[in-house]
Design a protein around this motif. Structure first.
Motif, mmCIF file in Angstrom:
data_model
loop_
_atom_site.group_PDB
_atom_site.id
_atom_site.type_symbol
_atom_site.label_atom_id
_atom_site.label_comp_id
_atom_site.label_asym_id
_atom_site.label_seq_id
_atom_site.Cartn_x
_atom_site.Cartn_y
_atom_site.Cartn_z
ATOM 1 N N ASN A 50 0.805 -1.225 0.000
ATOM 2 C CA ASN A 50 0.000 0.000 0.000
ATOM 3 C C ASN A 50 0.838 1.276 0.000
ATOM 4 O OD1 ASN A 50 -2.947 -1.032 0.584
ATOM 5 N ND2 ASN A 50 -1.587 -2.227 1.886
ATOM 6 N N GLY A 51 2.136 1.117 -0.131
ATOM 7 C CA GLY A 51 2.987 2.303 -0.050
ATOM 8 C C GLY A 51 4.222 2.176 -0.911
ATOM 9 N N PRO A 52 5.333 2.769 -0.459
ATOM 10 C CA PRO A 52 6.544 2.786 -1.277
ATOM 11 C C PRO A 52 7.216 1.416 -1.312
ATOM 12 C CG PRO A 52 7.011 3.652 0.898
ATOM 13 C CD PRO A 52 5.536 3.387 0.863
ATOM 14 N N PRO A 53 8.056 1.169 -2.334
ATOM 15 C CA PRO A 53 8.693 -0.144 -2.440
ATOM 16 C C PRO A 53 10.006 -0.260 -1.673
ATOM 17 C CG PRO A 53 9.222 1.160 -4.369
ATOM 18 C CD PRO A 53 8.316 2.018 -3.506
ATOM 19 N N PHE A 54 10.445 0.845 -1.038
ATOM 20 C CA PHE A 54 11.779 0.856 -0.435
ATOM 21 C C PHE A 54 11.736 0.463 1.034
ATOM 22 C CE2 PHE A 54 11.615 4.091 -3.768
ATOM 23 C CZ PHE A 54 12.643 3.647 -4.600
ATOM 24 N N ILE A 55 12.515 -0.569 1.406
ATOM 25 C CA ILE A 55 12.622 -0.930 2.819
ATOM 26 C C ILE A 55 14.096 -1.027 3.198
ATOM 27 C CG2 ILE A 55 10.414 -2.155 2.815
ATOM 28 C CD1 ILE A 55 11.962 -4.790 2.937
ATOM 29 N N ALA A 56 14.373 -0.876 4.488
ATOM 30 C CA ALA A 56 15.765 -0.921 4.942
ATOM 31 C C ALA A 56 15.868 -1.559 6.308
ATOM 32 C CB ALA A 56 16.340 0.489 4.990
ATOM 33 N N GLU A 57 16.799 -2.473 6.421
ATOM 34 C CA GLU A 57 17.092 -3.101 7.706
ATOM 35 C C GLU A 57 18.368 -2.510 8.302
ATOM 36 O OE1 GLU A 57 15.354 -5.010 9.528
ATOM 37 O OE2 GLU A 57 13.866 -5.857 8.162
ATOM 38 N N ASN A 58 18.472 -2.624 9.624
ATOM 39 C CA ASN A 58 19.673 -2.200 10.347
ATOM 40 C C ASN A 58 20.614 -3.373 10.634
ATOM 41 O OD1 ASN A 58 17.745 0.042 10.972
ATOM 42 N ND2 ASN A 58 19.522 0.782 12.089
ATOM 43 N N LYS A 59 20.035 -4.568 10.676
ATOM 44 C CA LYS A 59 20.834 -5.751 11.038
ATOM 45 C C LYS A 59 20.718 -6.822 9.961
ATOM 46 C CE LYS A 59 20.464 -5.095 16.046
ATOM 47 N NZ LYS A 59 21.780 -4.475 16.150
ATOM 48 N N VAL A 60 21.845 -7.418 9.638
ATOM 49 C CA VAL A 60 21.874 -8.466 8.616
ATOM 50 C C VAL A 60 21.011 -9.652 9.055
ATOM 51 C CG1 VAL A 60 23.357 -10.084 7.368
ATOM 52 C CG2 VAL A 60 24.138 -7.755 7.775
ATOM 53 N N GLN A 61 21.025 -9.949 10.345
ATOM 54 C CA GLN A 61 20.247 -11.075 10.865
ATOM 55 C C GLN A 61 18.756 -10.910 10.547
ATOM 56 O OE1 GLN A 61 21.468 -13.872 12.030
ATOM 57 N NE2 GLN A 61 19.435 -14.730 12.300
ATOM 58 N N GLU A 62 18.235 -9.703 10.694
ATOM 59 C CA GLU A 62 16.809 -9.468 10.399
ATOM 60 C C GLU A 62 16.539 -9.571 8.897
ATOM 61 O OE1 GLU A 62 14.182 -6.729 12.397
ATOM 62 O OE2 GLU A 62 15.846 -6.099 13.675
ATOM 63 N N LEU A 63 17.469 -9.108 8.116
ATOM 64 C CA LEU A 63 17.362 -9.219 6.658
ATOM 65 C C LEU A 63 17.206 -10.685 6.273
ATOM 66 C CD1 LEU A 63 17.765 -7.421 4.054
ATOM 67 C CD2 LEU A 63 20.182 -8.013 4.203
ATOM 68 N N LYS A 64 18.034 -11.508 6.880
ATOM 69 C CA LYS A 64 18.050 -12.949 6.625
ATOM 70 C C LYS A 64 16.738 -13.596 7.074
ATOM 71 C CE LYS A 64 22.009 -14.912 7.779
ATOM 72 N NZ LYS A 64 23.055 -15.647 8.559
ATOM 73 N N GLU A 65 16.285 -13.239 8.278
ATOM 74 C CA GLU A 65 15.086 -13.871 8.855
ATOM 75 C C GLU A 65 13.821 -13.572 8.057
ATOM 76 O OE1 GLU A 65 15.173 -12.364 12.814
ATOM 77 O OE2 GLU A 65 16.748 -13.762 13.473
ATOM 78 N N LYS A 66 13.746 -12.376 7.465
ATOM 79 C CA LYS A 66 12.510 -11.963 6.782
ATOM 80 C C LYS A 66 12.551 -12.233 5.266
ATOM 81 C CE LYS A 66 12.324 -8.250 10.159
ATOM 82 N NZ LYS A 66 12.395 -6.797 10.380
ATOM 83 N N TYR A 67 13.699 -12.628 4.786
ATOM 84 C CA TYR A 67 13.910 -12.729 3.343
ATOM 85 C C TYR A 67 12.876 -13.618 2.646
ATOM 86 C CZ TYR A 67 16.197 -13.611 -1.134
ATOM 87 O OH TYR A 67 16.460 -13.723 -2.483
ATOM 88 N N GLU A 68 12.696 -14.836 3.147
ATOM 89 C CA GLU A 68 11.775 -15.785 2.503
ATOM 90 C C GLU A 68 10.339 -15.264 2.508
ATOM 91 O OE1 GLU A 68 12.197 -18.545 0.716
ATOM 92 O OE2 GLU A 68 14.366 -18.241 0.867
ATOM 93 N N ASP A 69 9.921 -14.683 3.645
ATOM 94 C CA ASP A 69 8.543 -14.190 3.769
ATOM 95 C C ASP A 69 8.255 -13.014 2.845
ATOM 96 O OD1 ASP A 69 7.798 -16.073 5.637
ATOM 97 O OD2 ASP A 69 8.385 -14.843 7.349
ATOM 98 N N LEU A 70 9.283 -12.245 2.531
ATOM 99 C CA LEU A 70 9.066 -11.038 1.723
ATOM 100 C C LEU A 70 9.401 -11.241 0.239
ATOM 101 C CD1 LEU A 70 10.536 -8.284 4.100
ATOM 102 C CD2 LEU A 70 8.124 -8.771 3.669
ATOM 103 N N LYS A 71 9.944 -12.400 -0.072
ATOM 104 C CA LYS A 71 10.468 -12.645 -1.423
ATOM 105 C C LYS A 71 9.443 -12.423 -2.523
ATOM 106 C CE LYS A 71 11.954 -16.789 -2.326
ATOM 107 N NZ LYS A 71 12.769 -18.048 -2.333
#
Length: 254
Positions: A50-71
């Motif tokens: 519903n909004g912009p396509p840009f997201i940003a994480e602060n920690k690599v671990q969170e990037l990794k954990e959410k990757y599959e769900d957001l793919k």
């Protein structure tokens, strides 16, 4: 949950639009980047749909954990946290297109080595510590131009601009000098005309000070709490002009 996120997106977009109008700028010049640290993939999806396509994480671990769900949800990944050199491999694995926190030559060298091996390039912003706080990462403003020059020599790193976090303060006027420093640095680097360097992006401003950042030239504002937290304003905000003067009292930074 969905209603609150949509409501908050509407408020933030309105704040960006109003700030641009006040500063005589085109709202299309300012990208809203969703700062998603500690935010669940489910809530991020609602915002992305519903909004912009840009997201940003602060920690690599969170990037990794959410990757599959957001793919499966279209989005563009930036990274805004302090990046340790031993995490570079992961950053590249999880489709980050821009590292906004390049703050030292050692990191640039290690990134270049890894990118060369994988035959890839990546966009970067040079992070500058404009508040002079020891707790903050970022190059010293006096060293930022030289760092930019050295980073420009790595063909795998595409310098697109500068990033700063700014002073942590609920008073936007106290943060303004930080934004001015970044803008001035941008102008100096443009005058230096360094090959392979673009200075189109100034990533600065968060929930509590986005108006000030936009006045000073921000092209990316990083908003987290004010979108993913509880409702930040009642519906009356949309037509009650008086509320806009109180906005900074209601917001958390980031």
């Amino acid at each position: 949950m969905k209603e609150d996120i949509l409501h908050n997106l509407k408020v933030i977009n309105m704040r960006i639009k109003n700030a641009c109008e006040k500063a005589g700028r085109n709202p299309d010049e300012v990208k809203l980047l969703l700062a998603t640290k500690t935010v669940s993939a489910e809530r991020i999806k609602i915002a992305l749909e519903n909004g912009p396509p840009f997201i940003a994480e602060n920690k690599v671990q969170e990037l990794k954990e959410k990757y599959e769900d957001l793919k499966e949800t279209p989005h563009i990944n930036h990274f805004i946290g302090h990046l340790q050199t031993n995490k570079i491999k992961d950053i590249l694995k999880y489709d980050v297109i821009c590292i906004q926190s390049l703050d030292r030559l050692e990191l640039a060298e290690k990134l270049h080595q890894r990118l060369s091996a994988e035959n890839k390039t990546i966009e970067v912003l040079i992070q500058v510590n404009t508040s002079n706080e020891e707790s903050k990462f970022g190059a010293d403003p006096n060293e930022a131009i030289e760092l930019t020059r050295k980073v420009s020599e790595f063909p795998t790193l595409k310098v697109k601009g500068l990033m700063t976090i700014g002073l942590f303060s609920s008073e936007a006027e106290k943060v303004r000098p930080c934004f001015k420093i970044l803008k001035n640095l941008q102008q100096e680097i443009i005058r230096e005309n360094i090959p392979n360097v673009e200075m189109d992006e100034l990533s600065m401003g968060m929930s509590s000070d986005l108006e000030t950042a936009i006045e000073e030239g921000a092209t990316i504002v990083r908003i987290g709490t004010a979108i993913f937290g509880a409702r930040i304003y009642p519906d009356s905000y949309y037509w009650d002009e008086g509320n806009s003067n109180k906005r900074n009292n209601h917001l958390n930074s980031h």
